[in-house]
Design a protein around this motif. Structure first.
Motif, PDB file in Angstrom:
ATOM      1  N   GLU A 147       0.828  -1.201   0.000  1.00 23.42           N
ATOM      2  CA  GLU A 147       0.000   0.000   0.000  1.00 23.42           C
ATOM      3  C   GLU A 147       0.868   1.259   0.000  1.00 23.42           C
ATOM      4  N   SER A 148       1.985   1.202   0.705  1.00 23.43           N
ATOM      5  CA  SER A 148       2.888   2.355   0.771  1.00 23.43           C
ATOM      6  C   SER A 148       3.490   2.678  -0.599  1.00 23.43           C
ATOM      7  N   ASP A 149       3.700   1.651  -1.447  1.00 22.90           N
ATOM      8  CA  ASP A 149       4.226   1.895  -2.795  1.00 22.90           C
ATOM      9  C   ASP A 149       3.218   2.667  -3.644  1.00 22.90           C
ATOM     10  N   ILE A 150       1.959   2.297  -3.542  1.00 25.28           N
ATOM     11  CA  ILE A 150       0.911   3.008  -4.288  1.00 25.28           C
ATOM     12  C   ILE A 150       0.851   4.464  -3.842  1.00 25.28           C
ATOM     13  N   GLU A 151       0.950   4.670  -2.539  1.00 22.47           N
ATOM     14  CA  GLU A 151       0.885   6.035  -2.008  1.00 22.47           C
ATOM     15  C   GLU A 151       2.076   6.880  -2.472  1.00 22.47           C
ATOM     16  N   LYS A 152       3.250   6.263  -2.574  1.00 22.61           N
ATOM     17  CA  LYS A 152       4.431   6.994  -3.058  1.00 22.61           C
ATOM     18  C   LYS A 152       4.270   7.387  -4.522  1.00 22.61           C
ATOM     19  N   ILE A 153       3.733   6.483  -5.305  1.00 20.01           N
ATOM     20  CA  ILE A 153       3.527   6.778  -6.728  1.00 20.01           C
ATOM     21  C   ILE A 153       2.546   7.935  -6.904  1.00 20.01           C
ATOM     22  N   LEU A 154       1.534   7.982  -6.046  1.00 16.65           N
ATOM     23  CA  LEU A 154       0.494   9.008  -6.159  1.00 16.65           C
ATOM     24  C   LEU A 154       0.800  10.267  -5.343  1.00 16.65           C
ATOM     25  N   SER A 155       1.976  10.320  -4.733  1.00 13.85           N
ATOM     26  CA  SER A 155       2.280  11.430  -3.818  1.00 13.85           C
ATOM     27  C   SER A 155       2.423  12.783  -4.515  1.00 13.85           C
ATOM     28  N   SER A 156       2.737  12.784  -5.809  1.00 15.14           N
ATOM     29  CA  SER A 156       2.849  14.046  -6.549  1.00 15.14           C
ATOM     30  C   SER A 156       2.007  13.978  -7.814  1.00 15.14           C
ATOM     31  N   SER A 157       1.516  15.127  -8.227  1.00 18.57           N
ATOM     32  CA  SER A 157       0.602  15.164  -9.368  1.00 18.57           C
ATOM     33  C   SER A 157       1.369  15.237 -10.687  1.00 18.57           C
ATOM     34  N   GLU A 158       2.096  14.186 -10.982  1.00 22.79           N
ATOM     35  CA  GLU A 158       2.756  14.072 -12.277  1.00 22.79           C
ATOM     36  C   GLU A 158       2.817  12.607 -12.663  1.00 22.79           C
ATOM     37  N   THR A 159       2.935  12.366 -13.952  1.00 25.03           N
ATOM     38  CA  THR A 159       2.941  11.001 -14.456  1.00 25.03           C
ATOM     39  C   THR A 159       4.238  10.288 -14.071  1.00 25.03           C
ATOM     40  N   LYS A 160       4.105   9.053 -13.587  1.00 28.31           N
ATOM     41  CA  LYS A 160       5.267   8.220 -13.256  1.00 28.31           C
ATOM     42  C   LYS A 160       5.125   6.883 -13.966  1.00 28.31           C
ATOM     43  N   LEU A 161       6.251   6.300 -14.321  1.00 27.02           N
ATOM     44  CA  LEU A 161       6.271   4.961 -14.893  1.00 27.02           C
ATOM     45  C   LEU A 161       6.818   3.993 -13.854  1.00 27.02           C
ATOM     46  N   GLN A 162       6.464   2.714 -14.009  1.00 24.21           N
ATOM     47  CA  GLN A 162       6.902   1.718 -13.031  1.00 24.21           C
ATOM     48  C   GLN A 162       7.653   0.586 -13.729  1.00 24.21           C
ATOM     49  N   GLU A 163       8.733   0.191 -13.109  1.00 27.05           N
ATOM     50  CA  GLU A 163       9.462  -1.005 -13.529  1.00 27.05           C
ATOM     51  C   GLU A 163       9.034  -2.097 -12.558  1.00 27.05           C
ATOM     52  N   LEU A 164       8.047  -2.862 -12.970  1.00 22.23           N
ATOM     53  CA  LEU A 164       7.362  -3.803 -12.079  1.00 22.23           C
ATOM     54  C   LEU A 164       7.850  -5.237 -12.296  1.00 22.23           C
ATOM     55  N   SER A 165       8.262  -5.881 -11.205  1.00 20.94           N
ATOM     56  CA  SER A 165       8.711  -7.274 -11.273  1.00 20.94           C
ATOM     57  C   SER A 165       7.699  -8.181 -10.586  1.00 20.94           C
ATOM     58  N   VAL A 166       7.265  -9.217 -11.300  1.00 26.34           N
ATOM     59  CA  VAL A 166       6.339 -10.215 -10.749  1.00 26.34           C
ATOM     60  C   VAL A 166       6.800 -11.591 -11.219  1.00 26.34           C
ATOM     61  N   ASN A 167       7.047 -12.498 -10.261  1.00 22.57           N
ATOM     62  CA  ASN A 167       7.469 -13.874 -10.578  1.00 22.57           C
ATOM     63  C   ASN A 167       8.707 -13.904 -11.484  1.00 22.57           C
ATOM     64  N   GLY A 168       9.652 -12.994 -11.236  1.00 22.02           N
ATOM     65  CA  GLY A 168      10.898 -13.017 -11.987  1.00 22.02           C
ATOM     66  C   GLY A 168      10.842 -12.320 -13.337  1.00 22.02           C
ATOM     67  N   THR A 169       9.679 -11.824 -13.718  1.00 23.55           N
ATOM     68  CA  THR A 169       9.540 -11.116 -14.992  1.00 23.55           C
ATOM     69  C   THR A 169       9.351  -9.617 -14.721  1.00 23.55           C
ATOM     70  N   THR A 170      10.064  -8.794 -15.469  1.00 25.24           N
ATOM     71  CA  THR A 170       9.983  -7.341 -15.282  1.00 25.24           C
ATOM     72  C   THR A 170       9.189  -6.715 -16.425  1.00 25.24           C
ATOM     73  N   TYR A 171       8.272  -5.824 -16.067  1.00 27.13           N
ATOM     74  CA  TYR A 171       7.419  -5.142 -17.040  1.00 27.13           C
ATOM     75  C   TYR A 171       7.590  -3.625 -16.901  1.00 27.13           C
ATOM     76  N   ASN A 172       7.553  -2.947 -18.033  1.00 28.88           N
ATOM     77  CA  ASN A 172       7.487  -1.481 -18.026  1.00 28.88           C
ATOM     78  C   ASN A 172       6.020  -1.090 -18.026  1.00 28.88           C
ATOM     79  N   THR A 173       5.587  -0.487 -16.941  1.00 32.41           N
ATOM     80  CA  THR A 173       4.150  -0.280 -16.769  1.00 32.41           C
ATOM     81  C   THR A 173       3.791   1.176 -16.448  1.00 32.41           C
ATOM     82  N   LEU A 174       2.496   1.400 -16.497  1.00 35.27           N
ATOM     83  CA  LEU A 174       1.908   2.676 -16.129  1.00 35.27           C
ATOM     84  C   LEU A 174       0.746   2.384 -15.184  1.00 35.27           C
ATOM     85  N   LEU A 175       0.756   3.008 -14.018  1.00 33.44           N
ATOM     86  CA  LEU A 175      -0.359   2.837 -13.085  1.00 33.44           C
ATOM     87  C   LEU A 175      -1.581   3.512 -13.710  1.00 33.44           C
TER      88      LEU A 175
END
Length: 235
Positions: free
Chosen positions: A49-77
């Motif tokens: 939950e703290s990660d979501i809050e950090k991403i939303l802490s400022s009003s600008e677009t952020k991208l995420q380098e998300l790792s799940v089960n050993g696979t990394t994705y370039n994502t957008l919340l």
């Protein structure tokens, strides 16, 4: 045009379903789903939950380098659902970016500087549009748009067409106003008070002119009728 920050994120796979989601929320984790044009099957996972809050802490677009089960994705919340009472995040959607597929986004607009009309003339600045909609390729996604308003005088405005959108397709009307500098409040009130009186005075003058023309026409008609009556008597 500022480039977005990239936030590294660790996700844990989860089972889909309400019971699993409720258990995760008690552990301060947010149930999430991963999808995109090149993702064959949605990936269900959770993030802190703290990660979501950090991403939303400022009003600008952020991208995420998300790792799940050993696979990394370039994502957008893409979307976050919040509890209407506690305002805690309940669910999150992450979109996997494809380098060849454009995305539609809402990008914030930030104003820099203080208008000359505010400093020297006591004017008031109004930002009427804070977010613009765009269609853009992933490699040039902006974090936010920035506008320098320092040279604006009273009565000046800046519009969507004046944003730096090289390589970006705006989805809002380019003529839409983003920011304008209005006169001081006292001057605006004074203008509002006298303009209707002037209009009424002008309308009154026009109305008087119309009445005068009508009276003149009536007098001519009466004179004509008198002459016709006189000629009839002589006959």
């Amino acid at each position: 045009m500022k480039k977005p920050d990239i936030y590294k994120l660790e996700g844990e796979s989860r089972e889909a379903g309400a019971k699993s989601a409720d258990s995760l929320r008690k552990e301060l984790r947010v149930p999430a789903v991963l999808y995109g044009p090149k993702v064959k099957e949605n990936v269900h996972f959770s993030v802190l939950e703290s990660d979501i809050e950090k991403i939303l802490s400022s009003s600008e677009t952020k991208l995420q380098e998300l790792s799940v089960n050993g696979t990394t994705y370039n994502t957008l919340l893409k979307n976050v659902e919040f509890d209407p009472v506690t305002d805690r995040p309940l669910h999150a959607d992450f979109y996997v970016l494809d380098p060849k597929t454009p995305v539609k986004l809402k990008i914030p607009v930030r104003l820099n500087g203080t208008p000359r009309g505010v400093i020297d003339g006591g004017g008031r600045i109004f930002q009427t549009l804070r977010i613009v909609r765009i269609k853009v390729m992933p490699e040039i996604i902006p974090a936010q748009f920035e506008l320098d308003v320092s040279d604006l005088d009273i009565g000046d405005s800046l519009h969507v067409s004046e944003l730096d959108m090289e390589g970006i397709d705006p989805l809002d009307d380019p003529r839409r106003t983003i920011v304008t500098v209005a006169p001081p409040k006292s001057e605006a009130l004074f203008t509002t008070a006298i303009e209707p009186d002037e209009e009424e005075l002008l309308e009154g003058e026009e109305a008087e002119g119309e009445v005068a023309e009508g009276e003149e026409g009536a007098a001519e008609a009466e004179a004509a009728e008198g002459e016709e009556s006189k000629e009839a008597k002589e006959e």
